[in-house]
Design a protein around this motif. Structure first.
Motif, PDB file in Angstrom:
ATOM      1  N   VAL A 197       0.838  -1.206   0.000  1.00 51.57           N
ATOM      2  CA  VAL A 197       0.000   0.000   0.000  1.00 51.57           C
ATOM      3  C   VAL A 197       0.868   1.250   0.000  1.00 51.57           C
ATOM      4  O   VAL A 197       0.611   2.217  -0.735  1.00 51.57           O
ATOM      5  CB  VAL A 197      -0.954   0.004   1.216  1.00 51.57           C
ATOM      6  CG1 VAL A 197      -1.602   1.377   1.382  1.00 51.57           C
ATOM      7  CG2 VAL A 197      -2.041  -1.047   1.041  1.00 51.57           C
ATOM      8  N   ALA A 198       1.937   1.240   0.805  1.00 49.93           N
ATOM      9  CA  ALA A 198       2.822   2.409   0.866  1.00 49.93           C
ATOM     10  C   ALA A 198       3.511   2.646  -0.472  1.00 49.93           C
ATOM     11  O   ALA A 198       3.594   3.793  -0.947  1.00 49.93           O
ATOM     12  CB  ALA A 198       3.860   2.220   1.968  1.00 49.93           C
ATOM     13  N   THR A 199       4.000   1.590  -1.095  1.00 44.78           N
ATOM     14  CA  THR A 199       4.730   1.736  -2.352  1.00 44.78           C
ATOM     15  C   THR A 199       3.815   2.220  -3.470  1.00 44.78           C
ATOM     16  O   THR A 199       4.149   3.149  -4.213  1.00 44.78           O
ATOM     17  CB  THR A 199       5.367   0.395  -2.747  1.00 44.78           C
ATOM     18  OG1 THR A 199       6.162  -0.100  -1.669  1.00 44.78           O
ATOM     19  CG2 THR A 199       6.240   0.540  -3.982  1.00 44.78           C
ATOM     20  N   VAL A 200       2.656   1.586  -3.599  1.00 47.35           N
ATOM     21  CA  VAL A 200       1.720   1.963  -4.662  1.00 47.35           C
ATOM     22  C   VAL A 200       1.099   3.328  -4.361  1.00 47.35           C
ATOM     23  O   VAL A 200       1.041   4.210  -5.221  1.00 47.35           O
ATOM     24  CB  VAL A 200       0.626   0.892  -4.826  1.00 47.35           C
ATOM     25  CG1 VAL A 200      -0.407   1.331  -5.862  1.00 47.35           C
ATOM     26  CG2 VAL A 200       1.240  -0.450  -5.228  1.00 47.35           C
ATOM     27  N   GLY A 201       0.644   3.509  -3.116  1.00 41.47           N
ATOM     28  CA  GLY A 201      -0.071   4.737  -2.765  1.00 41.47           C
ATOM     29  C   GLY A 201       0.786   5.986  -2.779  1.00 41.47           C
ATOM     30  O   GLY A 201       0.266   7.090  -2.912  1.00 41.47           O
ATOM     31  N   SER A 202       2.103   5.816  -2.651  1.00 44.53           N
ATOM     32  CA  SER A 202       2.970   6.992  -2.707  1.00 44.53           C
ATOM     33  C   SER A 202       3.084   7.545  -4.128  1.00 44.53           C
ATOM     34  O   SER A 202       3.450   8.706  -4.314  1.00 44.53           O
ATOM     35  CB  SER A 202       4.364   6.634  -2.177  1.00 44.53           C
ATOM     36  OG  SER A 202       4.992   5.677  -3.017  1.00 44.53           O
ATOM     37  N   GLU A 203       2.771   6.740  -5.125  1.00 51.03           N
ATOM     38  CA  GLU A 203       2.919   7.164  -6.518  1.00 51.03           C
ATOM     39  C   GLU A 203       1.601   7.303  -7.269  1.00 51.03           C
ATOM     40  O   GLU A 203       1.503   8.104  -8.201  1.00 51.03           O
ATOM     41  CB  GLU A 203       3.802   6.160  -7.278  1.00 51.03           C
ATOM     42  CG  GLU A 203       5.239   6.097  -6.815  1.00 51.03           C
ATOM     43  CD  GLU A 203       6.084   5.271  -7.763  1.00 51.03           C
ATOM     44  OE1 GLU A 203       6.012   5.498  -8.996  1.00 51.03           O
ATOM     45  OE2 GLU A 203       6.799   4.372  -7.277  1.00 51.03           O
ATOM     46  N   PHE A 204       0.583   6.520  -6.884  1.00 48.94           N
ATOM     47  CA  PHE A 204      -0.622   6.445  -7.708  1.00 48.94           C
ATOM     48  C   PHE A 204      -1.892   6.546  -6.877  1.00 48.94           C
ATOM     49  O   PHE A 204      -1.928   6.178  -5.695  1.00 48.94           O
ATOM     50  CB  PHE A 204      -0.671   5.111  -8.468  1.00 48.94           C
ATOM     51  CG  PHE A 204       0.393   4.950  -9.513  1.00 48.94           C
ATOM     52  CD1 PHE A 204       0.229   5.505 -10.772  1.00 48.94           C
ATOM     53  CD2 PHE A 204       1.563   4.259  -9.235  1.00 48.94           C
ATOM     54  CE1 PHE A 204       1.219   5.363 -11.742  1.00 48.94           C
ATOM     55  CE2 PHE A 204       2.554   4.106 -10.190  1.00 48.94           C
ATOM     56  CZ  PHE A 204       2.376   4.665 -11.454  1.00 48.94           C
ATOM     57  N   ARG A 205      -2.936   7.041  -7.534  1.00 49.66           N
ATOM     58  CA  ARG A 205      -4.314   6.858  -7.096  1.00 49.66           C
ATOM     59  C   ARG A 205      -4.911   5.744  -7.933  1.00 49.66           C
ATOM     60  O   ARG A 205      -4.571   5.575  -9.101  1.00 49.66           O
ATOM     61  CB  ARG A 205      -5.144   8.119  -7.293  1.00 49.66           C
ATOM     62  CG  ARG A 205      -4.763   9.308  -6.444  1.00 49.66           C
ATOM     63  CD  ARG A 205      -5.771  10.427  -6.676  1.00 49.66           C
ATOM     64  NE  ARG A 205      -7.103  10.032  -6.222  1.00 49.66           N
ATOM     65  CZ  ARG A 205      -8.237  10.471  -6.762  1.00 49.66           C
ATOM     66  NH1 ARG A 205      -8.209  11.298  -7.814  1.00 49.66           N
ATOM     67  NH2 ARG A 205      -9.407  10.084  -6.284  1.00 49.66           N
ATOM     68  N   LEU A 206      -5.814   4.993  -7.330  1.00 49.55           N
ATOM     69  CA  LEU A 206      -6.520   3.946  -8.057  1.00 49.55           C
ATOM     70  C   LEU A 206      -8.009   4.229  -7.968  1.00 49.55           C
ATOM     71  O   LEU A 206      -8.569   4.276  -6.873  1.00 49.55           O
ATOM     72  CB  LEU A 206      -6.202   2.566  -7.456  1.00 49.55           C
ATOM     73  CG  LEU A 206      -4.751   2.125  -7.601  1.00 49.55           C
ATOM     74  CD1 LEU A 206      -4.476   0.892  -6.772  1.00 49.55           C
ATOM     75  CD2 LEU A 206      -4.420   1.849  -9.063  1.00 49.55           C
ATOM     76  N   MET A 207      -8.645   4.431  -9.127  1.00 48.58           N
ATOM     77  CA  MET A 207     -10.054   4.804  -9.172  1.00 48.58           C
ATOM     78  C   MET A 207     -10.849   3.721  -9.877  1.00 48.58           C
ATOM     79  O   MET A 207     -10.423   3.198 -10.908  1.00 48.58           O
ATOM     80  CB  MET A 207     -10.208   6.136  -9.900  1.00 48.58           C
ATOM     81  CG  MET A 207      -9.478   7.280  -9.199  1.00 48.58           C
ATOM     82  SD  MET A 207      -9.425   8.776 -10.210  1.00 48.58           S
ATOM     83  CE  MET A 207      -8.363   8.232 -11.562  1.00 48.58           C
ATOM     84  N   SER A 208     -11.990   3.390  -9.322  1.00 47.91           N
ATOM     85  CA  SER A 208     -12.816   2.336  -9.888  1.00 47.91           C
ATOM     86  C   SER A 208     -13.191   2.658 -11.330  1.00 47.91           C
ATOM     87  O   SER A 208     -13.586   3.787 -11.643  1.00 47.91           O
ATOM     88  CB  SER A 208     -14.079   2.136  -9.052  1.00 47.91           C
ATOM     89  OG  SER A 208     -14.901   1.138  -9.637  1.00 47.91           O
ATOM     90  N   ALA A 209     -13.066   1.668 -12.193  1.00 50.57           N
ATOM     91  CA  ALA A 209     -13.454   1.832 -13.595  1.00 50.57           C
ATOM     92  C   ALA A 209     -14.727   1.048 -13.897  1.00 50.57           C
ATOM     93  O   ALA A 209     -15.065   0.820 -15.053  1.00 50.57           O
ATOM     94  CB  ALA A 209     -12.319   1.354 -14.512  1.00 50.57           C
TER      95      ALA A 209
END
Length: 342
Positions: free
Chosen positions: A302-314
């Motif tokens: 979560v820290a690695t992904v969340g520090s670079e990206f937002r993830l929005m439902s498609a």
């Protein structure tokens, strides 16, 4: 502590390799992506190696037919094991496919250890192979351990992460707080273990994801002796169903149980609840032995992904679950990747 720090760095390396292939605006199946990274992590940390892309796909493809065998089914539970039922052939084929893969992994690691290229490696497979040399582990026991580690060691963590991203995409304020916490923790020269120890709100979010969507949504136990429970006598050998999904959403233990509320994990609020109002990893002497590693892995990814990206439902509509051995989104979960601004 140094060993945990080394494991943390390797988990983050795998997460960074995953997101290195993402571009702003991509739409990805986040369940598939989280499964890829957790397979890579478990094979590295527990088996001392990596799978090829084809081998990883083999693992992912066999999960569904194996999982279907464990769907809640009154017919299957009522008939003897020797009675043929639909899905039996697919299940046997999937087990054979995975057993062949496990055999390849074990043979490769045995060769590496015999050659002395890895010294006194402390991955789980190496430890078991040394125990086998001392006569403490049969070949079948070793393969069974590896099969359990491969399947249980990645699937539940991948689903925890999948449901965490889904819930954050539906609750922008919680997502903002997670990003703010990560930005603060990653601003400086902290080790990854220091980052993990500093995660408070992010940990609450992960706990809340496992409350609302426990990957193992029901477990079974068989008592070895009769006992009394709430005025009922439970006989020896009975099958007991312990439904995490129902207990985690029970009004007896939770205020607004169907609502996503990470604040319910504040220590003062959590202390008010009975111990087994929440048991995503089971409990007692047969609780999940991988609990600490799974929680460490989830926080780091979560820290690695969340520090670079937002993830929005498609996707439109509510999240639908398929209850097999674990609870999966019915058709994966598509999310759009958005790179965060510096």
């Amino acid at each position: 502590m140094s060993r945990l720090s080394g494991l943390s760095d390797r988990i983050v390396d795998h997460a960074e390799s995953l997101v290195a292939d993402w571009s702003d605006g991509d739409v990805v199946d986040i369940e598939d992506q989280m499964t890829q990274v957790t397979i890579d992590v478990i094979c590295d940390l527990m088996m001392g190696g990596e799978l090829s892309a084809a081998q990883r796909r083999t693992v992912q493809d066999q999960l569904e037919p194996i999982g279907r065998r464990f769907e809640p089914d009154p017919v299957r539970s009522a008939v003897p094991d020797w009675v043929p039922l639909p899905g039996d052939e697919e299940y046997r084929s999937a087990v054979e496919e995975l057993d062949g893969l496990i055999g390849e992994i074990v043979a490769r690691r045995r060769t590496e250890l015999a050659a002395g290229t890895d010294g006194e490696s402390m991955d789980f497979l190496s430890i078991l192979l040394r125990a086998q040399e001392r006569g403490e582990q049969s070949e079948q026991q070793l393969r069974d351990e590896m099969m359990t580690m491969l399947l249980a060691g990645h699937d539940t963590t991948a689903l925890t992460l999948t449901f965490t991203w889904h819930l954050l995409s539906e609750h922008p304020e919680a997502e903002r707080r997670v990003h703010a916490e990560l930005d603060e923790l990653l601003d400086g020269d902290r080790s990854w273990m220091e980052v993990v120890r500093g995660m408070e709100y992010t940990e609450w979010v992960i706990n809340e994801a496992m409350r609302l969507y426990p990957p193992v949504y029901v477990m079974f136990r068989t008592p070895t002796r009769p006992f009394e429970a709430n005025g009922y006598t439970v006989p020896e050998g009975a099958t007991l169903m312990l439904p995490q999904y129902a207990v985690h959403r029970s009004e007896r233990f939770w205020d607004d149980p169907d609502e996503f509320d990470p604040e319910r994990w504040r220590p003062e609020r959590a202390a008010e609840r009975p111990r087994f109002a929440y048991f995503p990893f089971g409990g007692g002497p047969r609780h999940c032995i991988g609990r600490q590693l799974a929680l460490l892995e989830a926080r780091l990814i979560v820290a690695t992904v969340g520090s670079e990206f937002r993830l929005m439902s498609a996707e439109d509509g509510p999240l639908e679950l398929l209850p097999t051995l674990t609870a999966h989104p019915v058709d994966g979960l598509e999310m759009q990747v958005e790179r965060r601004e510096d």
